[in-house]
Design an enzyme around this catalytic site. Sequence first.
Site, PDB file in Angstrom:
ATOM      1  N   HIS A   1     -12.552   1.023  -4.205  1.00 27.47           N
ATOM      2  CA  HIS A   1     -11.729   0.545  -5.219  1.00 27.47           C
ATOM      3  C   HIS A   1     -12.097  -0.841  -5.684  1.00 27.47           C
ATOM      4  O   HIS A   1     -12.969  -1.604  -5.197  1.00 27.47           O
ATOM      5  CB  HIS A   1     -10.211   0.153  -4.526  1.00 27.47           C
ATOM      6  CG  HIS A   1      -9.432   1.354  -4.554  1.00 27.47           C
ATOM      7  ND1 HIS A   1      -8.167   1.473  -4.947  1.00 27.47           N
ATOM      8  CD2 HIS A   1      -9.552   2.271  -3.288  1.00 27.47           C
ATOM      9  CE1 HIS A   1      -7.653   2.820  -4.493  1.00 27.47           C
ATOM     10  NE2 HIS A   1      -8.443   3.269  -3.754  1.00 27.47           N
TER      11      HIS A   1
ATOM     12  N   TYR B   1       0.887  -1.155   0.056  1.00 34.70           N
ATOM     13  CA  TYR B   1      -0.019   0.006   0.101  1.00 34.70           C
ATOM     14  C   TYR B   1       0.940   1.425   0.043  1.00 34.70           C
ATOM     15  O   TYR B   1       1.531   1.521   0.998  1.00 34.70           O
ATOM     16  CB  TYR B   1      -0.928  -0.178   1.172  1.00 34.70           C
ATOM     17  CG  TYR B   1      -1.840   1.260   1.231  1.00 34.70           C
ATOM     18  CD1 TYR B   1      -2.604   1.738   0.412  1.00 34.70           C
ATOM     19  CD2 TYR B   1      -1.549   2.325   2.268  1.00 34.70           C
ATOM     20  CE1 TYR B   1      -3.331   2.751   0.196  1.00 34.70           C
ATOM     21  CE2 TYR B   1      -2.394   3.409   2.296  1.00 34.70           C
ATOM     22  CZ  TYR B   1      -3.286   3.678   1.262  1.00 34.70           C
ATOM     23  OH  TYR B   1      -3.976   5.054   1.354  1.00 34.70           O
TER      24      TYR B   1
ATOM     25  N   ASP C   1      -2.090  -1.259  -3.981  1.00 33.47           N
ATOM     26  CA  ASP C   1      -2.674   0.155  -4.414  1.00 33.47           C
ATOM     27  C   ASP C   1      -1.197   1.022  -4.331  1.00 33.47           C
ATOM     28  O   ASP C   1      -0.695   1.325  -3.404  1.00 33.47           O
ATOM     29  CB  ASP C   1      -3.617   0.613  -3.369  1.00 33.47           C
ATOM     30  CG  ASP C   1      -4.034   2.023  -3.535  1.00 33.47           C
ATOM     31  OD1 ASP C   1      -3.703   2.560  -4.654  1.00 33.47           O
ATOM     32  OD2 ASP C   1      -4.781   2.319  -2.978  1.00 33.47           O
TER      33      ASP C   1
END
Length: 559
Positions: free
Chosen positions: A403, A285, A314
């Site tokens: 998302h 992340y 991400d």
Amino acid sequence: MRCIESDVDNDGSYIIVKCEVRGQLYTLVNVYNHKLKTDVLDKITPYLQESAEGVLVIGGDFNTPLNPHLDRTSTTQNNQHASLQKCVERVTASLHLVDIWRRINPTEGEYTYYKKDSMSRLDYIFMQKESMWRVKACEILDPPEEYSDHKPVWLQLTSAPQSVSTSTETADMNKDKAKISLMSWNIHGLQTKVAYVTEEAENNKCDIVFLQETHIRPQDADVYDELKEWECYFSKYDSRKKGVAILIKKHDGFECTESDVDPDGSYIILKCVVRGQPYTLVNVYNHKLDTDVLDKLILYLQECAEGVLVIGGDFNTPLNPYMDRTSKTENIQQDKLRKCAEKFIASIDLVDVWRTINPTEIEYTYHKKNNMSRLDYIFMQEESMWRVKACKILETPEGHSDHKPVRLQLTSEPSNHGLPPMPFNDSIEASDDDNYHFFNVDYLIFATILARHLEKNFKEMTKQTLKNKWEIKDHLIMKKPSGGNLRLKWSLLEEAIKALEDPILDSIIFEKLLSESEPGLKQLRRGCPLTPVLLTLYCTHLASMVQKTYSLTFTEHST
């Protein structure tokens, strides 16, 4: 057969012979890597890097199982084996070598050395990746036991491209076992969504789940109670802004060998064996305010990644601002993160799996009001792309996260995406399947050098405002045939190359290098190092034309 040159080790550890056999040049290397010597391979590596010619074939007794989980019966750790294994891994990486028998038999357990109750695979034949298309067969033979405590390894080569695949009944039975499905998802808070996440994983038949923004803190231990059917690896972080997790479905074929969790909650690295295949799994992340997370990972992964490297997460930036976002407004923070991601990708030779399969598609993983972006990625190294069966952006009900998850399916069988188990060899001739092409080594080397130079100059150019001097003369921009190879209008691509104003990048070179599928159209082939950077340059050129004229017709044809 004609011998051109030979080199014999004074200590009796190797022989190197350069020769011509039936018109083909070979460099043949026979190695005995004694268990007490750790410098034999280091001695031959520089020589082969500089002087190997033709097809390189390295065979011998290397005195170590390369895969401790598949290549030996003993479960006791052997320090000498571990030391020699590192030496072998170092030379295979330096020379881009492939363990041929293991490539053909990715899940098999066969051995070449027998001693009482201990069995190991210590004898190998290696070739470079670009020569693997020559391999017709590679087998471990069964001679009478009284001759030796080792079994011979037999290699058969051909001058015609072969489909390197398993042929035994056992291998066919293991096909399904070798398939792996992985999902990466920014869940934006896991605490109340555990049941939903596991249901989505089950519906999509996922063995492995990467989660970002879990917001799991040290006091949230109750989450584990809902994940009893999964092996769980969490990063715990005091702030609710971060947190990642890797979930792996419990089954007999999983073994964790090492894990590393970022104390700041930004990543988890998991080294493991899944159904006989070693993996290095990395869940990231990349918080929008963090620009050092990927730099921390680069050094670790360059030194320590083992097996198939899969990186998902991400990354909080669209890699291609022209295709991966709807907003036309420049985002300074995303631009900073993009540079970090580009450095990360280049340092480890990574491939954006979804974009490789969908070079012209427009899909997004992040939705916020009218702003949509593709921020979530799964990366793999180019050499492993032949394992990819599919990579998709999934649709999930709204309300659980802003998302969308990305799902990756891997297999031990060659797929139509990226490189098959053997690299391409080009004349430039296509095979019967339009997805596969055979590039010769000289072509690949030249194309790679050209692609890197082009990419460097293209990045320098995009730091400034593009100088638009072009006009749209008609509507034909791009064709996408059913075979999957893109065909670009040469006149537009030529203009984009000339705009770089680099004397080395003469458009005539590209005109000769790229094949013409039909008058006025040049073909970008899968697997060619030039394809990604030329496509990006082409799309950037088109975007600049849109900016200039405010209107453009984009047509896509299936032929």
